[in-house]
Design a protein around this motif. Sequence first.
Motif, short mmCIF file in Angstrom:
data_model
loop_
_atom_site.label_atom_id
_atom_site.label_comp_id
_atom_site.label_asym_id
_atom_site.label_seq_id
_atom_site.Cartn_x
_atom_site.Cartn_y
_atom_site.Cartn_z
N SER B 119 0.83 -1.21 0.00
CA SER B 119 0.00 0.00 0.00
C SER B 119 0.86 1.26 0.00
O SER B 119 0.56 2.23 -0.69
CB SER B 119 -0.90 0.03 1.23
N LEU B 120 1.93 1.22 0.77
CA LEU B 120 2.74 2.44 0.94
C LEU B 120 3.77 2.63 -0.17
O LEU B 120 4.00 3.74 -0.62
CB LEU B 120 3.46 2.40 2.29
N ASP B 121 4.37 1.54 -0.59
CA ASP B 121 5.52 1.65 -1.50
C ASP B 121 5.36 0.87 -2.79
O ASP B 121 6.26 0.88 -3.64
CB ASP B 121 6.79 1.16 -0.78
N GLY B 122 4.24 0.17 -2.93
CA GLY B 122 3.98 -0.52 -4.18
C GLY B 122 4.85 -1.74 -4.44
O GLY B 122 5.04 -2.14 -5.59
N VAL B 123 5.38 -2.32 -3.39
CA VAL B 123 6.23 -3.51 -3.57
C VAL B 123 5.73 -4.66 -2.71
O VAL B 123 5.03 -4.46 -1.72
CB VAL B 123 7.71 -3.21 -3.19
N ALA B 124 6.09 -5.88 -3.12
CA ALA B 124 5.77 -7.10 -2.37
C ALA B 124 4.27 -7.12 -2.05
O ALA B 124 3.45 -6.83 -2.92
CB ALA B 124 6.63 -7.20 -1.12
N ASP B 125 3.92 -7.46 -0.82
CA ASP B 125 2.52 -7.54 -0.43
C ASP B 125 2.36 -7.00 0.98
O ASP B 125 3.28 -7.07 1.79
CB ASP B 125 2.05 -9.00 -0.43
N ASP B 126 1.17 -6.52 1.26
CA ASP B 126 0.83 -6.18 2.64
C ASP B 126 0.65 -7.46 3.45
O ASP B 126 0.24 -8.50 2.91
CB ASP B 126 -0.49 -5.39 2.69
#
Lengths: 148, 541
Positions: B119-126
Amino acid sequence: MTLNTSDTEVNEDLLAALLDRLIPAVGELPPAGQMGLVPEIVRLSGRHDLFHSEFANFMISFSASCPEFESLSGNAQDEAIRAFESGSPELFSTLLTISYIVYYKDERVHRRIGWSGRPPQPDGNEMELWDESILENVRNREPFWRQV
Amino acid sequence: MTSTNATAEETVDILVIGAGASGGAITAWLAEAGFNVKCLEQGYWQNPSKYATASPDYEFEMLTNWAIDPNRRRRNEDYPVNDSNSPVTPVMFNGVGGSTILWSAHTPRFHPSDFRVKSLDGVADDWPISYEELEEFYDLNDEVMGCSGINGDPANPPRSPRQMPPLPLGKDGEKLISGFEKLGWHWWPSDSYINSVRYGEGRDACNFCGHNHMGCYQRAKSSTDLTYWPRALRCGAKLETGARVRQITVDGSGRVTGADYIDSKGTEKHQNARAVIMAANGIGTPRLLLNSVSEMHPEGLANSSRLVGKNLMFHPFAMISGTFPEKMDTWQGPLSNIAMSQEFYETDKSRGFVRGYTYQFQRSLGPAWIAKGGFRDPVPWGEGHHEELEKRLGSVMALAVIGEDLPEEHNSVDLDPELTDSDGIPAPRLNYTLSKNSRDQLDHAIENARTVLEAAGASDIYVDPMMRQSGWHLMGTARMGNDSTNSVVDRWCQSHDVDNLFIVDGSVFVTGAAVNPTPTIQALALRTADYIVTNRQDLKG
């Protein structure tokens, strides 16, 4: 002259000659090879199978790579050691490890470098308490962790 | 020592595999709640009074019989790990207490942002859970393990009062701190699960021996053999040591029924259980799941997503050291528990990478360790040896960089086609490469470390751009998520595929944050225990 560990004979004279070049004389201490450390190196290296086999491999490999080592001049011995170190860094690292461990646990060395020499436990060490005023600057900083 | 009265005929409610950080925590909590719990541990109890720190040969023991790398240590209870495809070698310990026997006990928490990287940085997953959901379990774990520290860190959310005052900073620590102060950069005394005063059952205060990474003779460093396990055993939990699990067994419907294992005498046995909890670390757990192939689970247990073993994350460590002109007795005090800096923890995309890193302040050890290099290049042999040794002894300090390593499927644990342990069970193989983002993080951290070390007065800066023997933190290989197609366990650490299988070690991490993971692993285990107590009374016999 050889020393027999569990299943490997170590050329004591060769090992002492190597130690002389690795850790030279300092102050009143002779080079490491003349300090009678070789039996302890052989004993200690035998306390762990993997280490023991690596140490034995070093002795065999180095002896094969430079059979005339003991008869060389000091500078030529250094060159031979450097050549081996460059070609077999992991084996050479085994020699350095055990050499340093045994040299730096010798009481004569402790006296020279001012090292207590005792094991870390059970006595441990004393440490001073600290003054929390050292935190003043950082404590006054606004929180900067990211809110989600 | 074996403390068990279970027989092959008995069916326990819960079978826990692994008696380490999370296995100890969840066993204690479930046993206290009245579950009939048994744990199988392939290693043995350790006697703190026998730790090698009291031996005159402690420096040799540190590199051999007490080495942190199981491939070096090679005890009977260790299993080999093929690390030839990885620039990072595994670090772990097999025994009651697991890797908490040899850990540094540096215990920061994840940040709230660590659970929301997509959500914050657009990488991996929450993560499917938040910091707030985990906070009460962090607090609970702190209380049981015992945390020395001090409140008020502006880099982290406020937290409950620490159980003990912080450990001493030391002259050496204050020296490093002076660099951060000059630059106006964050630093804060480390939270540590090391007693600064007496705390817990029979556990003394730290006496600053400097070698807590070899097991704590004083019982001042918290390890679960000293904290959770006494509680667990008092509540009737059973613990069988020297028990190496071959596979988790299942019935015709695919639900787990227990485990096949080899006991300390070499006898093949089976333990029946209504549920199994994996707590064997981020390498050992996927190894066992992949070894548990059945008709119902042809790709390995709990592996319909084919993600078991995938997304292996370490915290790749860079180490930057410097030599100070002062003699500061740097061998006094816990090796890695002075302070940390999280100045560069949160994402700032202007730096050219996402996520961030922590600096962990490091001391150095005695003359043999220094001569061999310690964190840096060896002291030269031959001419100049003594002068250089004298210069470094008591004067070398370092900054360890813990960078956030993002999950990538090609980084993995799988089964080696040839290598086995001493019982013939296929051994794990690591396949790992460092990502560009992780490399960029480390490079940024290295340059800043040079700056701060020099500001503190150090010279002769030495950089190890990535330590090889640094696989302490094993994460991501059975990840948590809400979607069963792209995760192995749900938000309660329960397998999507098998409702009576749970995983509570670092395997379930969705991302790895940039801090030591054990408090988070243990908090997750306690949270799962709470879930089982509240929602899975069906598992009680």
